[in-house]
Design an enzyme around this catalytic site. Structure first.
Site, PDB file in Angstrom:
ATOM      1  N   ASP A 342      79.778  23.393  -1.604  1.00 11.30           N
ATOM      2  CA  ASP A 342      81.049  23.595  -2.274  1.00 11.30           C
ATOM      3  C   ASP A 342      81.835  24.718  -1.597  1.00 11.30           C
ATOM      4  OD1 ASP A 342      82.818  23.257  -4.707  1.00 11.30           O
ATOM      5  OD2 ASP A 342      82.246  25.354  -4.976  1.00 11.30           O
ATOM      6  N   GLU A 378      82.268  20.857   2.099  1.00 12.11           N
ATOM      7  CA  GLU A 378      83.618  20.729   1.554  1.00 12.11           C
ATOM      8  C   GLU A 378      84.444  21.716   2.376  1.00 12.11           C
ATOM      9  OE1 GLU A 378      85.931  20.802  -2.726  1.00 12.11           O
ATOM     10  OE2 GLU A 378      84.413  22.333  -2.350  1.00 12.11           O
TER      11      GLU A 378
END
Length: 724
Positions: A342, A378
């Site tokens: 993330d 990401e």
């Protein structure tokens, strides 16, 4: 219980069958107490007197799995200098393998006085915070082996442990929303019948329910609020006291037996302790300056590129060690197959800018364990210069945000979308080829947990996040969505047909593209969130999967299953290398790919630049795959003809002739049922209605295959002789 000196490593609580070694790092502590809890939260405190290289440790005989514990750290409390030791706060072990409980929204959890934040709060937090638990490391893995699917063979399914099964009628009520429920036989059968090869789980590291959400009667559903990087979230287990670890392992083992990999969505960019006004739960009270990035001129505040209040300090060797120890633990002890990071750009920030040569990338690259599993970034954060799609090192794959945006724009009919659509369809060479990466560096997706579901993408022009309690100000406003003529639910059959067709267009495009497709859970059944594109706080029916399917939803499910099977059966869509034009050493060979206008004339530069063009035909040469299979043999597939029409009006397409003269059978039509009995020949015309695509295949004859094999051998021979 006897107290022995113990060892400084491994960090955390390590049970060896006789007793437990405890070790914790702090460079600022003046004294640390290990606090053992009984069932009534009565403490037995043990002062750690052994310190090696700032690691405080001891070994306690007879301490067994299930023992709850925590720490109290004595030292300077001077927030202006970035020092926040506070022995009144019961602290989690950063290396805890199991954690139970949550926080209460109480003054005791915070190290400052609510009435006067400049003053410390010395109220004891025990009873208001989660606690660490000693676990047993022993588990019968049997013959468990990681599936190790190659990237180009991978189909990822992003899902949520609780949301997927909470309303599933075939899962026993006591197992709904749990690790066990996710591999209950009917659920596992669903995944295998769908055809996915990897499950990407939204955060399962222990996370905290934010006090701000508790104030609004909501809770942290997504889980991007980690407080324990080694502990599986206890809220997804049926048992506690460390047994949640066994339940997680059993889930992984069951997925592996079904030949499905397990990828974890991990949040190493920040923790649940928030900013300078956040709670003191672990890292903040243990060694604030080591674990967090502080503002250089004002270390009372946290440097934040995550939008959550803090960012982990990637210049600290002990923070890097924590992350690497955690990753290695999940691979070696929990048997997971990869990670999706993330806000990964934050992990590459050493000073301010994102640095592709950062220490984080270096240690990942050289690690013999982590470097061999799937690594998905990401590739952005909320800081300056954080959007790094295409900018990660060769070992990494990336969520391709440009793929998502381009495909959405193309199918809603945006002008001048053809050139970029063609690039995304063929693996985004413009983003990855120059750095030596392959098409599978691109994790292709149209929707994910963050944003509209696919059904909402074609049903809403605007977000509808009122239930989040933030006056609809949260969530992305630019969704590149189109409601097909009416906002939200409708009974208009024409609009419903168009929406269903658009969903099939998105699913087909995703599975016909080079790269690694990722499906967001529920898109295959037309799941809706009522237009809410930010369900991070909706642990309820808004975000959970609804398994009461109508006929339209069942049709989408069957279509998705067929589309996945089609991709798996055709290696022409699963290339390990980027497609190219004509083979320079194979005279007379057709190119790997060719682009046509609807009239079957070849595309020219002016056609690509035409702002009104929304229709395209693509030829894929099944005999032109210039990479061998895993045993070194040539790969021969069907030839494929793709017809795209993203405009409103029906377009007439002509079947190519000349060297492309073939007989074609239709296999996919997003607007109508296909008739496999109809054969299309060169020169035939066929219509593609607005907002639809069609796919045709030509199965090569034995003579075609022999010619292709001979061409491949000649090409390989000429390439070898030219190198000699």
């Amino acid at each position: 219980m006897r107290i022995w000196p113990g060892h400084p490593y491994p960090l955390g609580a390590t049970f060896d069958g006789t007793g437990t070694n405890f070790a914790i790092y702090s460079s600022v502590a003046e004294k640390i107490e290990l606090c053992l809890l009984d069932d009534n939260n009565k403490e037995t405190r043990v002062e750690l007197r052994e310190v090696d290289a700032n690691v405080w440790h001891c070994y306690l005989t007879s301490i067994r799995p299930g023992q709850r514990y925590g720490y109290r750290v004595y030292g300077p409390y001077d927030p202006a200098q970035g020092l926040r030791c506070d022995p009144s706060k019961f602290l989690l072990d950063p290396y805890a393998k199991a954690i139970e409980g949550n926080i209460t929204n109480a003054q005791e959890v915070f190290s400052y006085d609510f009435n006067d934040p400049s003053q410390p709060c010395t109220l004891d937090s025990l009873g208001h915070v989660p606690v660490s638990v000693v676990i047993s490391p022993y588990f019968d893995w049997g013959y468990d082996r990681p599936p190790k699917h190659e990237y180009n063979e991978t189909i990822i399914y992003e899902t949520h442990v609780k949301g997927f099964t909470q309303r599933h009628p075939d899962v026993p009520e006591e197992l709904r929303g749990t690790y066990q429920g996710l591999t209950h036989p009917p659920v596992l059968d669903y995944f295998t019948s769908l055809g996915v090869t990897a499950i990407e789980l939204m955060p399962v590291h222990q996370f905290i329910n934010d006090t701000s959400l508790q104030d609004r009667g909501l809770s942290n559903y997504w889980g991007y609020n980690t407080i324990g990087f080694f502990a599986p979230h206890d809220g997804y287990a049926t048992r506690s006291r460390g047994e949640q670890v066994d339940e997680f392992k059993a889930m992984v083992k069951a997925f592996h037996e079904a030949d499905i990999e397990v990828i974890l969505d991990v949040v190493y960019n920040h923790t649940a302790e928030g900013n300078h006004m956040g709670p003191t739960l672990s890292f903040k009270g243990i060694d604030n300056r080591s674990y967090y990035r502080l503002v250089p001129d004002d270390p009372r505040h946290y440097f934040d590129t995550t939008g959550t209040g803090n960012s982990l300090n990637m210049t600290s060797p002990h923070t890097l060690q924590l992350i690497m120890d955690s990753l290695r633990y999940w691979v070696t002890e929990m048997h997971v197959d990869g990670f999706r990071f993330d806000l990964a750009s934050t992990l590459a920030r050493e000073l301010h800018a994102v640095d592709k040569l950062s220490s984080f990338f270096d240690i990942i690259q050289q690690d013999p364990i982590i470097s061999q599993v799937k690594l998905i970034a990401e590739p952005w954060d909320v800081g300056e210069g954080g959007y790094q799609v295409g900018g990660f090192p060769p070992l990494w794959t990336e969520w391709n945000g440009k793929y998502r945006d381009t495909v959405r724009d193309f199918w809603r009919g945006e002008p001048a979308a053809l050139p970029e659509f063609a690039s995304r369809l063929t693996g985004s060479a413009d983003l990855y080829e120059s750095s030596g990466r392959r098409p599978f560096a691109s994790i292709n997706f149209v929707t994910a947990h963050d944003g509209f579901t696919m059904r909402d993408l074609v049903s809403y022009n605007e977000k509808h996040n009122e239930a989040n309690g933030e006056n609809n100000a949260d969530g992305e406003s630019n969704n590149r969505s189109w409601n097909c003529g009416e906002e939200g639910p409708t009974d208009n059959p024409e609009i419903l047909d168009l929406r269903e067709r658009q969903i099939r267009n998105f699913i087909s495009t995703l599975l016909l593209s080079q790269g690694v497709p990722m499906i967001s859970h529920g898109d295959e059944i037309g799941r809706t969130q009522g237009g809410n594109n930010n369900t991070y706080c909706q642990d309820n029916e808004i975000a959970w999967m609804d398994w009461d399917l109508d006929d339209r939803q069942m049709d989408i499910l069957q279509f998705t299953r067929a589309a996945i099977a089609f991709r798996k059966n055709h290696p022409v869509f699963r290339r390990r290398r980027f497609v190219a034009g004509f083979d320079p050493v194979c005279e007379g060979c057709l190119p790997e790919i060719e682009w046509f206008r609807p009239d079957s004339s070849q595309m020219e530069d002016s056609d690509w630049d035409s702002g009104f063009a929304r229709a395209l035909m693509v030829f894929l040469n099944g005999a032109g795959i210039r990479e061998p299979d895993e045993r070194g043999n040539p790969i021969i597939d069907d030839d494929v003809l793709l017809m795209f029409n993203a405009g409103d009006d029906e377009v007439e397409f002509a079947i190519p002739g000349g060297v492309y003269d073939r007989e074609w059978t239709e296999v996919v039509n997003t607007a109508a049922e296909v008739n496999p009995q109809i054969v299309f020949a060169s020169g035939d015309t066929t219509s593609v209605i607005g907002r639809s695509l069609r796919v045709f295949v030509h199965e090569p004859s034995e003579e075609d295959i022999d010619d292709a094999l001979a061409g491949a051998q000649n090409s390989a021979g000429r390439a070898l002789s030219s190198k000699v």
